[in-house]
Design a protein around this motif. Sequence first.
Motif, mmCIF file in Angstrom:
data_model
loop_
_atom_site.group_PDB
_atom_site.id
_atom_site.type_symbol
_atom_site.label_atom_id
_atom_site.label_comp_id
_atom_site.label_asym_id
_atom_site.label_seq_id
_atom_site.Cartn_x
_atom_site.Cartn_y
_atom_site.Cartn_z
ATOM 1 N N ASN A 2 -3.859 1.914 -3.369
ATOM 2 C CA ASN A 2 -3.830 3.355 -3.122
ATOM 3 C C ASN A 2 -4.771 3.668 -1.955
ATOM 4 O O ASN A 2 -5.973 3.421 -2.043
ATOM 5 C CB ASN A 2 -4.275 4.139 -4.351
ATOM 6 N N THR A 3 -4.224 4.208 -0.863
ATOM 7 C CA THR A 3 -5.054 4.406 0.318
ATOM 8 C C THR A 3 -5.903 5.668 0.251
ATOM 9 O O THR A 3 -6.872 5.791 0.996
ATOM 10 C CB THR A 3 -4.189 4.466 1.591
ATOM 11 N N PHE B 151 0.830 -1.206 0.000
ATOM 12 C CA PHE B 151 0.000 0.000 0.000
ATOM 13 C C PHE B 151 0.860 1.251 0.000
ATOM 14 O O PHE B 151 1.927 1.298 0.600
ATOM 15 C CB PHE B 151 -0.967 0.011 1.185
ATOM 16 N N ASN B 152 0.367 2.271 -0.718
ATOM 17 C CA ASN B 152 1.026 3.570 -0.772
ATOM 18 C C ASN B 152 0.082 4.613 -0.194
ATOM 19 O O ASN B 152 -1.067 4.712 -0.615
ATOM 20 C CB ASN B 152 1.407 3.927 -2.208
ATOM 21 N N THR B 153 0.583 5.396 0.761
ATOM 22 C CA THR B 153 -0.266 6.339 1.481
ATOM 23 C C THR B 153 -0.293 7.728 0.845
ATOM 24 O O THR B 153 -0.921 8.640 1.385
ATOM 25 C CB THR B 153 0.205 6.474 2.938
ATOM 26 N N GLY B 154 0.381 7.928 -0.290
ATOM 27 C CA GLY B 154 0.399 9.230 -0.935
ATOM 28 C C GLY B 154 -0.978 9.643 -1.438
ATOM 29 O O GLY B 154 -1.713 8.830 -1.999
ATOM 30 N N MET B 155 -1.312 10.909 -1.262
ATOM 31 C CA MET B 155 -2.620 11.407 -1.703
ATOM 32 C C MET B 155 -2.592 11.901 -3.144
ATOM 33 O O MET B 155 -3.641 12.137 -3.750
ATOM 34 C CB MET B 155 -3.099 12.527 -0.774
ATOM 35 N N ARG C 150 6.040 2.918 1.996
ATOM 36 C CA ARG C 150 5.617 3.445 0.694
ATOM 37 C C ARG C 150 4.648 4.595 0.914
ATOM 38 O O ARG C 150 3.537 4.381 1.379
ATOM 39 C CB ARG C 150 4.971 2.344 -0.156
ATOM 40 N N GLY C 151 5.098 5.790 0.579
ATOM 41 C CA GLY C 151 4.256 6.959 0.774
ATOM 42 C C GLY C 151 5.045 8.241 0.668
ATOM 43 O O GLY C 151 6.239 8.233 0.332
ATOM 44 N N LEU C 152 4.392 9.362 0.993
ATOM 45 C CA LEU C 152 4.989 10.679 0.801
ATOM 46 C C LEU C 152 5.198 11.435 2.100
ATOM 47 O O LEU C 152 5.492 12.621 2.068
ATOM 48 C CB LEU C 152 4.082 11.532 -0.106
ATOM 49 N N PRO D 16 7.881 15.629 -1.572
ATOM 50 C CA PRO D 16 6.836 15.673 -0.547
ATOM 51 C C PRO D 16 7.014 16.811 0.439
ATOM 52 O O PRO D 16 6.056 17.225 1.078
ATOM 53 C CB PRO D 16 6.981 14.323 0.143
ATOM 54 N N GLY D 17 8.246 17.336 0.575
ATOM 55 C CA GLY D 17 8.590 18.291 1.610
ATOM 56 C C GLY D 17 8.364 19.763 1.384
ATOM 57 O O GLY D 17 8.086 20.451 2.332
#
Length: 370
Positions: A60-61, A37-41, A281-283, A350-351
Motif C-alpha cells: 500500500n503506497t 503495489f496499489n496507489t489508492g489512498m 493497480r490503483g484508483l 474513483p471518478g
Amino acid sequence: MQKRSQQQEALLVLEDGTVFKGLALGKIGTAGGEICFNTGMTGYQEIYTDPSYFGQVIVNTTSHIGNYGVQFQDEEESNGVKISGMVCNSFSQIHSRYTADTSLQAYFERANIVGISGVDTRQIVRHIRNKGVMNCIISSEILDAGLLLDQLKAVPDMEGLELSSEVCSKLIYDLDSTNAEFRVAVLDLGVKKSILSNLTDRGAQCRVFPAKTPFEEIAAWNPDGYFISNGPGDPAAMPYAVETVKQALETEKALFGICLGHQILSLASGLSTYKMHNGHRGLNHPVKNLITGRCEVTSQNHGFAVRAEEVMEHPDVELTHVNLNDKTIEGIRRKDKPAFSVQYHPEASPGPHDSRYLFDQFTDLIKETK
C-alpha cells in the motif's frame, strides 16, 4: 484494540535477494506471493477482499494504513481476505471510525494474514518498478534472509498460474433483482460483490456459475446475457474459460467482460495476452473512451494485458478504450457479435461514477438481443 506490548521484527525478502527490515503486523508467521503495489489512498478493505489479488502481496503506497478500521458488511468484496500478505509504511493498531467493527490488526489475525510495516514503501515501489514484478516472502518468525530466500523458491510464478477455480464459488447460486427484467449468467472467475450489485440494481436476475461449469449447463438456464467476471491468475492458463466464452459468443446473446473477463474475451476472439512489467493497480488511472472521446478516472487491478498490435489488426475487433499513461488496451468490442469488455473496474468509484455507464450499455445490449 490496544497495541501489542512488544512488536516483533519482520523481514521482507524479494526474489532478487533484496531485503527490507521492519515490524510485524497481522499474524506472526511466514507468507509469500507476487509483490505488487496499489496507489489508492482509500479502500484498503476492498483491496484485501478482492479475489483478483489472490496469491499476491500488496504494497500500500499511501502513508497510513489501518486508521479507519474494518467494517464487515459494507466493504467486503468477497467472503474474506484474499491477499497473501501486506506491506506498508505506517500501520495503525488503533482506529478512529465509530462505525468500524474491529481494527485492521484483529482482522488480519483472524484471517491469518502476515504483514510487515515500518519499511520505506517508496523505495520498494521504485525498486519493483525498475526491476519488474517478482515474488517475495514476508516473515515475522524467521529472520534469516538466506533461509527465507530458499523458501521463496517454492512460491509459484504468476505467469502460467490458474487461480480462478480456487477463489470462485464452489456452488451455483442466484441473486434476484426486486424487479427482474432479464437473466444474466455470471461466469465466476473471482467476481466482486459490487459487480453483482450493479447488475441486480439494473434489473438483472443473476445466476452465478463456478469457473469450470460446462457451457451446456450454463446455457440450460436460458440466460438473456452473459457476464464474464474479474479474477486472479494468468488468462492464458485458462483454456476452459476461453472455450466457454467462445460458445457463449455463438449464441448471439449480449456478453460483457471485466478485467480477467476482458482478457478471456480477447483470447476467445483470437488475440493473445502478455505479462506486464508492473501491471496497473490503483484508483487514478486515466482511460480514454475512443467512441465518445470522453476520459475516465478508473480503478484498476491487473498484471496481464492484451497485445495492442493484434487488436489493431483483427478484422472483427474494435478498440474502444485506451490507457492514457502507457497506451495499453483498456477496452474492446466485437464488430460481429454483441460482446464488449473493459480492462478496468467500472463498479469501483474513483471518478466517482465515470464508468458506470458500461453496465447500462450491457443492459441495453441485452434488451436489444433478447
